[in-house]
Structures are given as C-alpha cells and as structure tokens.
Write an enzyme that holds these catalytic residues in place. Structure first.
Site: not given
Ligand code: G6P
Length: 597
Positions: A98-99, A494
């Site tokens: 994981n990473g 706007h």
C-alpha cells in the site's frame, strides 16, 4: 485505498483469515483483489479484478496452509486488471503493498539493465524485484530489506514472504499504516485493525522506517539495523464493530446512527475532566486543515467561530497546505480533521506542524490512528466504525465537535455568556428531539426523477448554508455519479448562471435567517431562467415563495442547525444512488482511507 492482510499460524485458519480480513477492509475502496500462500513449499497466487466475491469464488476455503498474504488494490500505477492486482512476485519473494514508490522509473531502469523484466505496470512489482535482487545478492532477508528500504522513495506498507522460508512474514513501513495483530501461536498483519479484530484485540503499531520479521510465536521490529521495543496496544472496546443491522447498506444505517452518536459524543465532552483541553487563551489564530467531507465540516467550524466567537479561522485543503509557506507560530492552533486519521495529505501536514513545534489538535474517529498519534490534543469523534465510503455520521460528529470546541474556547476566554449556554442547551435538546422524525420526513423524495438524467445540479447557499451546499453536492456526486457543483449563492451570477437552462436543478439552502432574503433573490434569478428550484429552509420562516419543491427542516437554532440541515441531503444522495441501482457503499474509483497523495 489498498488494504493489506497477512497471517501466519494455524493451517486451518489461514485462508479464512485472509478472506475475512479483506472483507473487513472493503470499506477502503478497491478495484481488484488477490492472495498468495504457500502450498507444497511453492508460492501460489490467485488474483481477480473487480469485487472480492470474484476472488472468493476462485479460492478453496478448505485449503491448508500456514501462511499467506492478501490485498485489495485501489489502482495508482496501471489499470485495475488481474496482472496489476497484488500480490506481486519476483523470484522467491511475493509481496503486497500500500503506497506509492516515487522513484519507480529510475529503479525499474536499473533493474531492466540487469536483465530483469516486468509483467505489470505497477510500482509494487519494481519494489518486489528490487527486494528479490537484493536477496539473491545477500541471501539474507533482513539485509535485503535494509538495502531495499535505503533505495526506495515514497510511501509503503509492505508484507511479503520468501518461498524458502515458511516460518516468517516480513513487513516494512513508511508513511502508510501497518499493524501487527498478536495472537496465541498466530500473528496477523494489516493496514487497519478492523482486518483482524475478530481474532485478537492485541496489536503493535509500526512507525515510519521500521521493518520486522514475524513468526507465529514472536515478532521482532527493527529500525536502522537495531531492534526496537514496541508497545503492545489493546483495542479500545468503545470502538464497536459495525454491521448493517437490517439496513440495505451501510450508508443508510450510518445515517440512522447519527442521533445515538451525537447524544453520546455531546454527553462525553460535557464531562470536562475526561479529556485534555488546550490552553485556548494562548492562541490568536486557528488554522483548519483537512480533505473531502472533513474539509467541509471544517468550513462549518470556521463559520461557527466567525459568528459566535468573532474569531477568524483559516481553512485549507491538506493537499494545498503542505506545499505552501506555513504561516503559523506558537500562538497558532492547527486543527486537523479526519475520519480515518490516515489520509496521506493530512498526515504530511501534521508531521510538518509537529516538526515546527506548533500546537495541533486532531478531530479524528479512528482510535490510535496515525493522526491521533501526531497531534498534541485529540478529540475523538466517537462515531464508531464507519464503513460506507461516503461519510455521514462521521461528518455530523465532526460538526458536533466544532460546537464542543467553540464552547470550550469561548468559556476559556470568558465570552461564553449565560444566554449562549441557554442557546446551546436548548439547541441540543431540540436537535436531538427532531432528528428522528426528520429521517421519516426525508426518507422519500417523490421528485428525484426530475434530477436524475439532468446534465448538472447546482447547490447554492450563503455562510454556513454554503458550507452545507459543498457537502450536499459532494455527497450526491460521490454515490450517484450525478454531475453537481456548489456555489456561494451570490457568486452564481458571475459566470455559472450561463449554464442554467430550463429544468436545471438548483438546490437552494437558506436556513441562515440573516441571509435568507438574499438567497431568496438568487433563487428567483435562476427560477426566472427556467431552473427547477428545490428550496431548503426552516419551518419558522415565511415560506410563501414560488419554487418547485421545498425541503422544510426544523429550526433548532444557529449552533446546531447544520447537523439537521444536512440530513435530507444525505438521504437524498442515498435515494438517488439506490434508484440508479448503484453500489452505494463502494462508489466507483473512491476510497475511504486515502493513503496516497
Ligand atoms: C476520501 C473519502 C471522503 C473523505 C476524505 C477525507 O476522499 O472518500 O469521504 O471525506 O477521504 O477522509 P478522512 O478520513 O481524512 O476524513
């Protein structure tokens, strides 16, 4: 985001523990899954794209093996297919990760020059190839790990094993969470204790740059070559394991959890002695740092501080804050908000603030999470396990904690008057009284077909109603995939109003009495251009207004109003996703715990 499980112990249990663990990590969000185990001294891999049931169908639950690793992958490098799914194997070594390995291209080039070839697009395969290459050189896993960790840059929680060593799992950690569950004659590894809490309540938290060797009876953790002593943690029993309890999905159930969560939370924090409070008088600035819905809860917090304490609060997305000059000093309190306590961007900011010795406070749900260990003060959300990717009770409890902190802050500064305390008590009483009936009233919106199939939905509001618009819009997008945006009501003209045409849904949230008339004008502007206007306002204001639909919420006073006003939008998002037959708890591409930048 990616979920990791590892197990070493009983051969009858391994497969079951891996699959159960992966199920418990499903909440993180993923798009493929896989396991690896040793069978007849050989590594076996089973990987499938899609949901866990695709993997489960291919695995023999009666298989006997003493060790295995499993993974749910949220794609970062390369498509979510079987080849890219974890585990990845090179030579004798197989791993889950994981990473993100940031220098994967340079490392891959070096390995390719040595004749090593790759089958997937993943950074993980590069990590494993590097580790295997080092193992071939050193013939020692510990040395190979030390070498590999010195070469890789980025974040990683890794669990791996070596085909020739059926006695050990190996782990490495930097910037992504990793825990070891300690059992009797068995050990677990996971990115979150939810994965093994059914089997053991004892665990060890790994810190950055630590690595370990785990056998079924013992574990050893190292840093820079030396063994480190680790504290054995015990799971907090107040963190109750969640199940659907008859609801069709976790999101629905978790919305209905809100009253109980809030009652418990407010009662808990009113008993001052049981948590440590910062010396609020010391600060002349608050900065709130968070991501996603936690950021939106922070927007409500900022508004509460402006209106009640007349105190300016800055708020930033963690992913922006970490790359800008930190304009904070010893008189600043930085408040980090995170349900998981593991969001990579938020964690990086907390580390930076810690290094600068600036005071920090975490509003966090997961006990002992990385964030809770990095900050000086922790206010636990006490919301229990939240499993749906889209947060509901987590968000509500974050707002409640901002109310708690505001009250403590103003009391410390002697500005919390008797009348404010009355407002607080009365608001709390009313909020808790009306919240259940609200569920019933908003459980069925007859007009949702008018918003499905429209290319765009707008949410507008002012002040705290604008903060709520941001969250309401995100919630709808997350679970129903309908396109939607939120604007400060006065800003629509706007530019964005050019997108409004006949039938465009515009949700106007107008519960702030001070700006009600102004928002009313804005919604008349869009109504005049054919918009399908859904107004949300209080039961105490004059509702004589020509709109298409109304959502009338009970007036509980400005302090607690955001908690009530978001309920119909949480239920609306759930209903739309349900009517579109979507996977409400696991929306595509999303992860609950975003452990990469
Ligand atoms: C992910 C989730 C969001 C969540 C955000 C922050 O994007 O899908 O629902 O709000 O992360 O998560 P945290 O755990 O830090 O609150």
């Amino acid at each position: 985001m990616c979920g990791i499980v590892g197990y070493i112990g009983s051969k009858e249990k391994t497969i079951n523990v891996l699959l159960k663990g992966l199920e418990r990590l499903e909440y993180r969000g993923y798009d493929s899954a896989g396991i690896a185990y040793l069978d007849q001294n050989q590594i076996q891999l089973i990987k499938k794209s899609g949901k866990l049931n695709c993997l489960e169908k291919s695995v023999d639950r009666n298989l006997l093996t003493e060790m295995g690793i499993g993974h749910t992958r949220w794609a970062t490098h390369g498509e979510a297919n079987e080849i890219n799914a974890h585990p990845h194997r090179h030579g004798k070594i197989v791993a889950v990760h994981n990473g993100i390995i940031e220098n994967m291209n340079a490392l891959k080039k070096e390995l390719e020059e040595k004749g090593i070839s790759f089958v997937s697009d993943t950074d993980t395969e590069v990590f494993v190839a590097l580790l295997n290459d080092a193992f071939e050189k050193y013939q020692d896993m510990k040395k190979a790990i030390e070498y590999t960790m010195s070469k890789v840059e980025g974040s990683y929680a890794i669990v791996c094993f070596n085909e020739d060593d059926k006695e050990h799992l190996y782990v490495m950690k930097k910037d992504s969470p990793l825990l070891i569950g300690v059992g009797m004659g068995e050990m677990f590894v996971a990115s979150d204790y939810q994965a093994f809490r059914e089997f053991t309540k004892k665990y060890v938290l790994l810190d950055d740059f630590e690595y370990g060797i785990i056998g079924k009876n013992a574990w050893h953790i190292y840093k820079d070559g030396k063994e480190v002593e680790k504290k054995l943690e015990v799971l907090d029993e107040q963190d109750i394991l969640s199940n659907k309890e008859g609801y069709d999905c976790y999101m629905h159930k978790e919305i209905y959890d809100i009253p109980e969560v809030l009652t418990n939370l407010l009662t808990f924090y009113e008993t001052k002695e049981i948590h440590s409070i910062p010396d609020y008088c010391k600060y002349n600035k608050i900065q709130i740092v968070a991501c996603g819905s936690a950021y939106h809860a922070g927007c409500v917090g900022k508004n509460l501080f402006a209106h009640f304490a007349h105190f300016p609060v800055e708020i930033e997305y963690a992913s922006e804050y970490r790359y800008q000059p930190i304009l904070a000093d010893e008189h600043t309190l930085v408040i980090f908000v995170s349900q998981s306590g593991e969001t990579a961007d938020t964690i990086h900011c907390a580390k930076k603030i810690k290094e600068m010795h600036i005071d920090s406070l975490a509003i966090v749900n997961v006990y002992n999470s990385t964030l809770s260990r990095l900050t000086d003060y922790v206010y636990y959300m006490r919301a229990g396990e939240e499993r749906a990717v889209a947060t509901t009770k987590g968000y509500s409890s974050q707002i409640a904690l901002f109310i708690v902190i505001l009250r403590e802050w103003m009391k410390a500064k002697n500005t919390w008057t008797v009348s404010l305390e009355e407002q607080y008590q009365e608001g709390k009483r009313k909020m808790l009284q009306v919240i259940q009936p609200c569920f019933k009233n908003f459980e069925h919106f007859s007009w949702i077909s008018n918003i499905i199939s429209k290319p765009m939905n707008f949410f507008i509001g002012r002040q705290s109603d604008y903060a709520l618009s941001l969250e309401a819009s995100l919630k709808l997008k997350e679970v129903s995939y309908l396109n939607s945006s939120a604007y400060a009501a006065g800003e629509l003209k706007h530019g964005t109003i050019s997108l409004v045409e006949k039938g465009t849904p515009v949700f106007a949230i107008a519960t702030d009495k001070n700006t009600y008339e102004k928002t009313k004008s804005n919604l008349m502007e869009v109504k005049a251009r054919g918009a399908y206007v859904i107004l949300t306002t209080l039961d105490t204001v004059d509702q004589e207004i020509d709109v298409d639909e109304k959502i009338i919420v009970p007036d509980v006073g400005a302090l607690f109003q955001p908690i009530i006003t978001i309920i119909p939008f949480q239920l609306l998002s759930y209903q739309v996703a349900k009517s579109l037959d979507l996977d409400i708890d696991h929306p595509r591409n999303l992860a609950k715990s975003v452990t990469v930048e």
